[in-house]
Design a protein around this motif. Structure first.
Motif, PDB file in Angstrom:
ATOM      1  N   SER A   1      76.394 -21.845  12.116  1.00 25.81           N
ATOM      2  CA  SER A   1      75.020 -22.286  12.352  1.00 25.81           C
ATOM      3  C   SER A   1      74.795 -23.714  11.871  1.00 25.81           C
ATOM      4  O   SER A   1      74.053 -24.468  12.496  1.00 25.81           O
ATOM      5  CB  SER A   1      74.016 -21.339  11.692  1.00 25.81           C
ATOM      6  N   VAL A   2      75.433 -24.091  10.786  1.00 23.18           N
ATOM      7  CA  VAL A   2      75.316 -25.470  10.287  1.00 23.18           C
ATOM      8  C   VAL A   2      75.874 -26.445  11.320  1.00 23.18           C
ATOM      9  O   VAL A   2      75.299 -27.515  11.550  1.00 23.18           O
ATOM     10  CB  VAL A   2      76.025 -25.635   8.922  1.00 23.18           C
ATOM     11  N   GLU A   3      76.950 -26.069  11.969  1.00 23.64           N
ATOM     12  CA  GLU A   3      77.541 -26.939  12.997  1.00 23.64           C
ATOM     13  C   GLU A   3      76.610 -27.063  14.200  1.00 23.64           C
ATOM     14  O   GLU A   3      76.526 -28.119  14.830  1.00 23.64           O
ATOM     15  CB  GLU A   3      78.892 -26.389  13.464  1.00 23.64           C
ATOM     16  N   LEU A   4      75.894 -25.990  14.533  1.00 28.18           N
ATOM     17  CA  LEU A   4      75.047 -25.965  15.718  1.00 28.18           C
ATOM     18  C   LEU A   4      73.647 -26.533  15.487  1.00 28.18           C
ATOM     19  O   LEU A   4      72.964 -26.899  16.441  1.00 28.18           O
ATOM     20  CB  LEU A   4      74.937 -24.532  16.245  1.00 28.18           C
ATOM     21  N   GLU A   5      73.202 -26.612  14.231  1.00 27.90           N
ATOM     22  CA  GLU A   5      71.840 -27.065  13.916  1.00 27.90           C
ATOM     23  C   GLU A   5      71.415 -28.348  14.633  1.00 27.90           C
ATOM     24  O   GLU A   5      70.318 -28.397  15.203  1.00 27.90           O
ATOM     25  CB  GLU A   5      71.675 -27.276  12.410  1.00 27.90           C
ATOM     26  N   PRO A   6      72.233 -29.392  14.626  1.00 27.60           N
ATOM     27  CA  PRO A   6      71.793 -30.631  15.280  1.00 27.60           C
ATOM     28  C   PRO A   6      71.575 -30.484  16.787  1.00 27.60           C
ATOM     29  O   PRO A   6      70.965 -31.356  17.405  1.00 27.60           O
ATOM     30  CB  PRO A   6      72.931 -31.618  15.008  1.00 27.60           C
ATOM     31  N   TYR A   7      72.053 -29.412  17.373  1.00 26.28           N
ATOM     32  CA  TYR A   7      71.986 -29.210  18.824  1.00 26.28           C
ATOM     33  C   TYR A   7      71.026 -28.098  19.245  1.00 26.28           C
ATOM     34  O   TYR A   7      70.977 -27.739  20.422  1.00 26.28           O
ATOM     35  CB  TYR A   7      73.383 -28.884  19.362  1.00 26.28           C
ATOM     36  N   CYS A   8      70.275 -27.529  18.312  1.00 23.08           N
ATOM     37  CA  CYS A   8      69.419 -26.392  18.630  1.00 23.08           C
ATOM     38  C   CYS A   8      68.471 -26.735  19.773  1.00 23.08           C
ATOM     39  O   CYS A   8      67.829 -27.776  19.784  1.00 23.08           O
ATOM     40  CB  CYS A   8      68.642 -25.937  17.408  1.00 23.08           C
ATOM     41  N   GLY A   9      68.452 -25.849  20.780  1.00 26.03           N
ATOM     42  CA  GLY A   9      67.615 -26.039  21.950  1.00 26.03           C
ATOM     43  C   GLY A   9      68.240 -26.920  23.011  1.00 26.03           C
ATOM     44  O   GLY A   9      67.651 -27.154  24.058  1.00 26.03           O
ATOM     45  N   GLN A  10      69.458 -27.403  22.771  1.00 29.44           N
ATOM     46  CA  GLN A  10      70.129 -28.314  23.699  1.00 29.44           C
ATOM     47  C   GLN A  10      71.305 -27.624  24.388  1.00 29.44           C
ATOM     48  O   GLN A  10      71.818 -26.615  23.921  1.00 29.44           O
ATOM     49  CB  GLN A  10      70.667 -29.533  22.954  1.00 29.44           C
ATOM     50  N   MET A  11      71.737 -28.222  25.479  1.00 32.10           N
ATOM     51  CA  MET A  11      72.955 -27.779  26.161  1.00 32.10           C
ATOM     52  C   MET A  11      74.135 -28.497  25.525  1.00 32.10           C
ATOM     53  O   MET A  11      74.094 -29.711  25.312  1.00 32.10           O
ATOM     54  CB  MET A  11      72.894 -28.112  27.653  1.00 32.10           C
ATOM     55  N   VAL A  12      75.166 -27.726  25.204  1.00 30.73           N
ATOM     56  CA  VAL A  12      76.366 -28.267  24.576  1.00 30.73           C
ATOM     57  C   VAL A  12      77.607 -27.748  25.286  1.00 30.73           C
ATOM     58  O   VAL A  12      77.542 -26.793  26.064  1.00 30.73           O
ATOM     59  CB  VAL A  12      76.453 -27.882  23.079  1.00 30.73           C
ATOM     60  N   GLU A  13      78.709 -28.375  24.983  1.00 29.66           N
ATOM     61  CA  GLU A  13      80.013 -27.846  25.347  1.00 29.66           C
ATOM     62  C   GLU A  13      80.714 -27.561  24.029  1.00 29.66           C
ATOM     63  O   GLU A  13      80.686 -28.396  23.118  1.00 29.66           O
ATOM     64  CB  GLU A  13      80.809 -28.846  26.179  1.00 29.66           C
TER      65      GLU A  13
END
Length: 187
Positions: free
Chosen positions: A91-103
């Motif tokens: 979750s710490v890795e994903l926090e900056p991208y919350c609500g965004q599309m990622v690969e």
């Protein structure tokens, strides 16, 4: 005859719907049973909001767990681990991208024996419009920043939450008396 054709379609459907997400993955193996390299695009979502409808503070950060809603098939993926040796940090890795599309690129764990299904280990991540990958190794640095007085050595020996739990319930989680008896018996 129509019934046979319908049955054949139902049996063939899972194979036709199954997708191979290992293409182009550069994930490093951990040699875990049921692991597969897996690279895909997804929306970073608040798990509690997505699963239970509790969207009060969606993407507000910890302690809420973040997940990956895979765009290819709308499957909700549970990221359990980042690219560091410790089994934490997704979750710490994903926090900056919350609500965004990622690969993301990492390892998917599917192991019915232990009940693991769509458990994911994020090794690297990037927003879909970005060129550069970000390694999934942010958790350790974030922990150090949040605990500047914790000292050196392994994080788990210095984490105030871990130490408070040990003080309250012992190393085994069964109380100090049980710990003392166990240590006396085994060591």
């Amino acid at each position: 005859m129509k019934q046979l054709a319908a049955a054949a379609l139902l049996l063939a459907a899972p194979a036709a719907l199954a997708q191979d997400f290992s293409a182009n993955s550069e994930a490093k193996p951990w040699n875990l049973t049921g692991e597969e390299p897996s690279r895909f695009e997804a929306e970073v979502v608040d798990m509690l909001c997505t699963v239970a409808g509790d969207c009060e503070d969606e993407c507000s950060g910890r302690p809420r767990a973040l997940g990956l809603l895979r765009s290819a098939d709308d499957t909700l993926i549970f990221p359990m681990k980042n690219g560091e040796p410790v089994f934490a940090g997704a979750s710490v890795e994903l926090e900056p991208y919350c609500g965004q599309m990622v690969e993301v690129d990492g390892l998917m764990i599917n192991n019915a024996e232990v009940g693991a299904h769509n458990a994911y280990m994020v090794q690297r991540i990037r927003a879909v419009d970005e060129e550069e990958w970000v390694p999934g190794t942010r958790w350790g640095q974030v922990w150090k920043e949040e605990h500047p007085d914790a000292g050196g050595g392994p994080w788990f020996r210095n984490d105030p939450r871990v130490n408070a739990a040990i003080e309250a319930d012992g190393y085994l989680g069964l109380g100090q008396e049980t710990d003392e008896a166990f240590i006396a018996d085994w060591f």
